[in-house]
Write a protein that holds these residues in place. Structure first.
Motif, PDB file in Angstrom:
ATOM      1  N   CYS A 109     -79.283  36.253  43.882  1.00  0.00           N
ATOM      2  CA  CYS A 109     -80.442  37.155  43.927  1.00  0.00           C
ATOM      3  C   CYS A 109     -81.621  36.506  44.642  1.00  0.00           C
ATOM      4  O   CYS A 109     -82.281  37.124  45.495  1.00  0.00           O
ATOM      5  CB  CYS A 109     -80.845  37.563  42.510  1.00  0.00           C
ATOM      6  SG  CYS A 109     -79.876  38.918  41.838  1.00  0.00           S
ATOM      7  N   LYS A 113     -82.796  37.658  48.245  1.00  0.00           N
ATOM      8  CA  LYS A 113     -83.926  38.529  47.894  1.00  0.00           C
ATOM      9  C   LYS A 113     -83.417  39.897  47.438  1.00  0.00           C
ATOM     10  O   LYS A 113     -83.914  40.951  47.861  1.00  0.00           O
ATOM     11  CB  LYS A 113     -84.887  38.666  49.076  1.00  0.00           C
ATOM     12  CG  LYS A 113     -85.606  37.369  49.393  1.00  0.00           C
ATOM     13  CD  LYS A 113     -86.600  37.549  50.511  1.00  0.00           C
ATOM     14  CE  LYS A 113     -87.460  36.310  50.697  1.00  0.00           C
ATOM     15  NZ  LYS A 113     -86.686  35.082  50.910  1.00  0.00           N
ATOM     16  N   ASP A 115     -82.049  42.496  44.092  1.00  0.00           N
ATOM     17  CA  ASP A 115     -82.519  42.837  42.751  1.00  0.00           C
ATOM     18  C   ASP A 115     -81.472  42.571  41.666  1.00  0.00           C
ATOM     19  O   ASP A 115     -81.820  42.260  40.529  1.00  0.00           O
ATOM     20  CB  ASP A 115     -82.917  44.318  42.704  1.00  0.00           C
ATOM     21  CG  ASP A 115     -84.075  44.612  43.644  1.00  0.00           C
ATOM     22  OD1 ASP A 115     -85.177  44.111  43.383  1.00  0.00           O
ATOM     23  OD2 ASP A 115     -83.859  45.333  44.633  1.00  0.00           O
ATOM     24  N   TYR A 116     -80.199  42.729  42.034  1.00  0.00           N
ATOM     25  CA  TYR A 116     -79.133  42.592  41.039  1.00  0.00           C
ATOM     26  C   TYR A 116     -77.981  41.772  41.612  1.00  0.00           C
ATOM     27  O   TYR A 116     -77.680  41.852  42.806  1.00  0.00           O
ATOM     28  CB  TYR A 116     -78.578  43.954  40.605  1.00  0.00           C
ATOM     29  CG  TYR A 116     -79.628  44.967  40.238  1.00  0.00           C
ATOM     30  CD1 TYR A 116     -80.263  44.924  38.997  1.00  0.00           C
ATOM     31  CD2 TYR A 116     -79.986  45.981  41.125  1.00  0.00           C
ATOM     32  CE1 TYR A 116     -81.227  45.850  38.656  1.00  0.00           C
ATOM     33  CE2 TYR A 116     -80.942  46.921  40.793  1.00  0.00           C
ATOM     34  CZ  TYR A 116     -81.570  46.852  39.561  1.00  0.00           C
ATOM     35  OH  TYR A 116     -82.527  47.763  39.227  1.00  0.00           O
ATOM     36  N   GLU A 138     -83.477  41.541  38.147  1.00  0.00           N
ATOM     37  CA  GLU A 138     -84.940  41.518  38.162  1.00  0.00           C
ATOM     38  C   GLU A 138     -85.505  40.300  37.430  1.00  0.00           C
ATOM     39  O   GLU A 138     -86.389  40.393  36.591  1.00  0.00           O
ATOM     40  CB  GLU A 138     -85.498  42.812  37.558  1.00  0.00           C
ATOM     41  CG  GLU A 138     -85.066  44.041  38.342  1.00  0.00           C
ATOM     42  CD  GLU A 138     -85.561  45.333  37.726  1.00  0.00           C
ATOM     43  OE1 GLU A 138     -85.836  45.324  36.510  1.00  0.00           O
ATOM     44  OE2 GLU A 138     -85.663  46.340  38.448  1.00  0.00           O
ATOM     45  N   SER A 207     -79.279  45.708  45.930  1.00  0.00           N
ATOM     46  CA  SER A 207     -80.727  45.701  46.148  1.00  0.00           C
ATOM     47  C   SER A 207     -81.247  47.130  46.196  1.00  0.00           C
ATOM     48  O   SER A 207     -80.529  48.057  46.577  1.00  0.00           O
ATOM     49  CB  SER A 207     -81.077  44.985  47.457  1.00  0.00           C
ATOM     50  OG  SER A 207     -82.477  44.984  47.665  1.00  0.00           O
ATOM     51  N   ARG A 208     -82.507  47.287  45.806  1.00  0.00           N
ATOM     52  CA  ARG A 208     -83.145  48.601  45.864  1.00  0.00           C
ATOM     53  C   ARG A 208     -83.659  48.932  47.256  1.00  0.00           C
ATOM     54  O   ARG A 208     -84.097  50.058  47.506  1.00  0.00           O
ATOM     55  CB  ARG A 208     -84.306  48.649  44.877  1.00  0.00           C
ATOM     56  CG  ARG A 208     -83.871  48.591  43.423  1.00  0.00           C
ATOM     57  CD  ARG A 208     -85.069  48.607  42.508  1.00  0.00           C
ATOM     58  NE  ARG A 208     -84.675  48.634  41.102  1.00  0.00           N
ATOM     59  CZ  ARG A 208     -85.535  48.585  40.094  1.00  0.00           C
ATOM     60  NH1 ARG A 208     -86.848  48.481  40.347  1.00  0.00           N
ATOM     61  NH2 ARG A 208     -85.108  48.619  38.851  1.00  0.00           N
TER      62      ARG A 208
END
Length: 686
Positions: A109, A113, A115-116, A138, A207-208
């Motif tokens: 992560c 970079k 998120d999960y 996160e 990732s978002r």
């Protein structure tokens, strides 16, 4: 201003285009400004020529410097990246177990970079579910969970291999609930393989936002996937080893080692809380018959069903363990009084009333249970198990399908039984077994028509040991097989010897035990004994109990038909005490029904017994069978049986069982048609 320039250069998006643009602007400015300045400063043609040369060299030097700075910048960035990556690899590789998975997901992560990140293992080859072993989301580790693969990005990874979607994940997987709940926009994943090349789980980064550093992501996943797969396999192996060490591989129940550990913990807790934990020793009644009849595969399936039923019947705090074979141990930790343990044992026995479904067969099974209470019956696990085992044997002696609490006198009985077992094992070797024979008489012709062979044990110290003391023990220990074969061969040998001596030929009846009947080679054994002894098959009658053949009626029909084809006579012993089905009874190739002595004893006083005898005789005659009444001890019983048209009788009124040597004299008298002393009662009774 400096901070803006620094941010401009440090931004990695379209960095080559930025450098080219700067170089273009500098080139245009250099050409435009340098020519104007040189013309303004020109003092002579020679100076102009010299200045043009200097301008060119200046441009080359500046370009070289700029190129050096750019290359050096990227070199240092690459070195820093490789150093960071090496440190990451070393740091992650230095850990094992749960710490490894946790650090790996966290590092993925942070480096990408994202998120999960999570690592999972497939729950089974057929089950499309994944169980996570590490989840980082996160900035923190989350609890593990299970989810369905169907319609998720993980399914693509497991099925197709390395997969990445830089963006639009939810558009590609509209059914993926997990992606929708997390708001995932991009993901990259790689499958984990075991040593045989089978997929055992996925490793995913999500990732978002759209993901641009896919090259680094692919590199990191491929590098770490091998180690992650190895660590996952190692964790599985540790679980397997732990399972094998503490659990029964067939039923999944605790084994004796884990059971003893829980017992020790329970004792410590019970002392503090004034409780009386109970240990139950459970044994399945006549399980060996099912094993011998249907095979070990069906027997194993039945044990699994028994384990499931026990777990369903007991509470969550209770422990069920498999002791071995068809024996189970049960720990009831939270018992306030001994009666509670009896209540639980009763529930277990009641739960066995429903039949078990195994391989298309409906099997009926019962259980015997022995109970020992802590600390009344023992202050350690071994003592409680020993005493619960003693109580179990008492339950079997009381007719099985019941439970018994431990009593102190049971130890003395168990020691006697243990000593008797050891002596019984040597009885065959020492030629201590012998046969007694009890004659059977024809009620119509008033003559002896047969003999029943009865096993006796001539103990060197105790004399004749009653059959009810050693026959059940022989059944339980398996010695009955060797003893039964000896009885069959000895009875046939004696019968043939009497005939060879010119005595009246008599049919000899031999009892067949449950374990004998269910052994696969019974028919071959009977054929071999008849051939070795030379006895004609119709002079041998095999007596089989009613309950025995009904345990597996279809199999019994087949085996009895094979025996009938040999020419052997078949009799049902103790008829009326079991649970025969008339629809099956007509299928059995049976020639004789034997009325149990319990119905004969009160024949003159109990109308119900008289009615049962009438019904058995009528049933047998209607099906073309003969009837033998056992246990005739009074003249009144004799007259009633004669009036009811019973064919044959045997009992102490006519003749007590006698040794083999005495049979020869009886047969000699029968050959001379001279009534013997014992038969005089027979004649007068009629």
């Amino acid at each position: 201003m400096q901070s803006k320039v620094r941010r401009f250069f440090s931004g990695k998006k379209r960095l080559p285009l930025k450098i080219a643009l700067i170089y273009l602007l500098f080139g245009i400015g250099w050409i435009a400004l340098s020519d104007t300045l040189l013309q303004a400063m020109a003092l002579s043609p020679d100076w102009h020529h010299t200045s043009q040369i200097l301008k060119g060299w200046g441009f080359v030097l500046f370009s070289t410097l700029l190129l050096y700075l750019v290359v050096e910048y990227y070199r240092r960035a690459l070195v820093r990246s490789e150093t960071s990556f090496d440190e990451l690899v070393q740091g992650v590789s230095a850990t094992t177990g749960e710490a490894f998975f946790s650090l790996l997901t966290q590092s993925l992560c942070q480096a990408l970079k994202a998120d999960y990140a999570f690592i999972g293992e497939l729950c089974g080859t057929q089950d499309k579910r994944v169980r996570t072993v590490a989840v980082y989301a996160e900035g923190q580790d989350l609890d593990n969970f299970e989810f369905d693969l169907s319609g998720t990005p993980c399914e693509q990874v497991v099925v197709r291999g390395f997969t990445c979607f830089p963006s639009g994940v939810r558009e590609h997987f509209p059914q993926g609930r997990l992606a929708a709940e997390l708001g995932v926009e991009s993901f990259v994943g790689i499958p984990l393989f075991d040593a045989e090349g089978e997929v055992i789980g996925p490793m995913m980064v999500l990732s978002r936002k759209p993901m641009h550093n896919l090259g680094l992501a692919a590199k990191m996943l491929k590098v770490f996937s091998v180690r992650a797969a190895a660590e996952l396999q190692r964790a599985r192996s540790e679980k397997t080893i732990e399972f094998m060490a503490f659990y029964d591989p067939l039923t999944g129940l605790a084994n004796k080692r884990l059971f003893q550990d829980r017992v020790k913990q329970t004792f410590a807790w019970a002392r503090r809380n004034h409780r009386f934990p109970a240990v139950l020793f459970l044994d399945l009644d006549r399980f060996r018959c099912i094993n011998d009849t249907l095979g070990h595969t069906a027997g194993d399936a039945l044990l699994q069903e028994v384990a499931r039923r026990l777990q369903k019947t007991l509470r969550k705090d209770d422990t069920v363990a498999r002791h071995g074979g068809d024996e189970f141990l049960i720990l009831l930790p939270n018992i306030r009084q001994a009666e509670d343990a009896g209540f639980v044992a009763g529930k277990i026995i009641e739960s066995f009333q429903a039949p078990f479904q195994v391989d298309g067969f409906e099997l009926h099974l019962a259980a015997s249970i022995g109970i020992a209470i802590y600390p009344l019956d023992g202050e350690d696990c071994d003592a409680l198990l020993k005493n619960a085992d003693s109580a179990l044997h008492r339950a079997k002696e009381m007719g099985r399908n019941n439970y018994q609490f431990y009593l102190t006198e049971m130890n003395e009985s168990a020691l006697q039984r243990l000593g008797l077992e050891g002596q019984l094992r040597k009885a065959l070797e020492r030629d201590e077994l012998c046969l007694y024979f009890q004659p059977q008489y024809d009620l119509d012709g008033r003559r002896m028509v047969g003999l029943e062979a009865l096993l006796r044990w001539r103990h060197p110290e105790r004399g004749l040991v009653p059959p009810d003391e050693f026959i059940p023990l022989a059944e339980e220990t398996g010695l009955i097989l060797a003893m039964g074969e000896w009885v069959l061969r000895e009875a046939c040998t004696r019968a043939q010897a009497w005939q060879a001596a010119g005595l009246a030929p008599m049919r000899v009846a031999v009892n067949i035990s449950a374990r004998q009947f269910h052994q696969y080679d019974l028919v071959r054994l009977v054929r071999l004994v008849l051939e070795e002894t030379g006895l004609e098959p119709h002079f041998l009658e095999l007596e089989i109990t009613e309950s025995l053949i009904m345990q597996d009626a279809e199999g019994a029909v087949h085996k009895l038909s094979q025996l009938r084809d040999l020419g052997v006579q078949i009799a049902i012993d103790d008829f009326g005490t079991g649970y025969s089905s008339l629809s099956y009874l007509k299928k059995f190739p049976i020639q004789t029904l034997k009325i149990d002595r319990t119905f004969v004893q009160d024949l003159s006083r109990n109308p119900d017994d008289s009615a049962i005898v009438d019904a058995v005789i009528a049933l047998a005659h209607s099906m073309g069978m003969e009837v033998v009444a056992e246990g005739v001890e009074t003249e009144e019983q004799m007259r009633l049986l004669h009036d009811k048209s019973c064919n044959r009788v045997q009992g102490y009124l006519l003749q007590a069982p006698v040794p083999s040597d005495a049979v020869a004299r009886i047969l000699l008298q029968a050959s001379l048609n001279q009534p013997q002393d014992q038969s005089s009662l027979f004649c007068s009774a009629l």
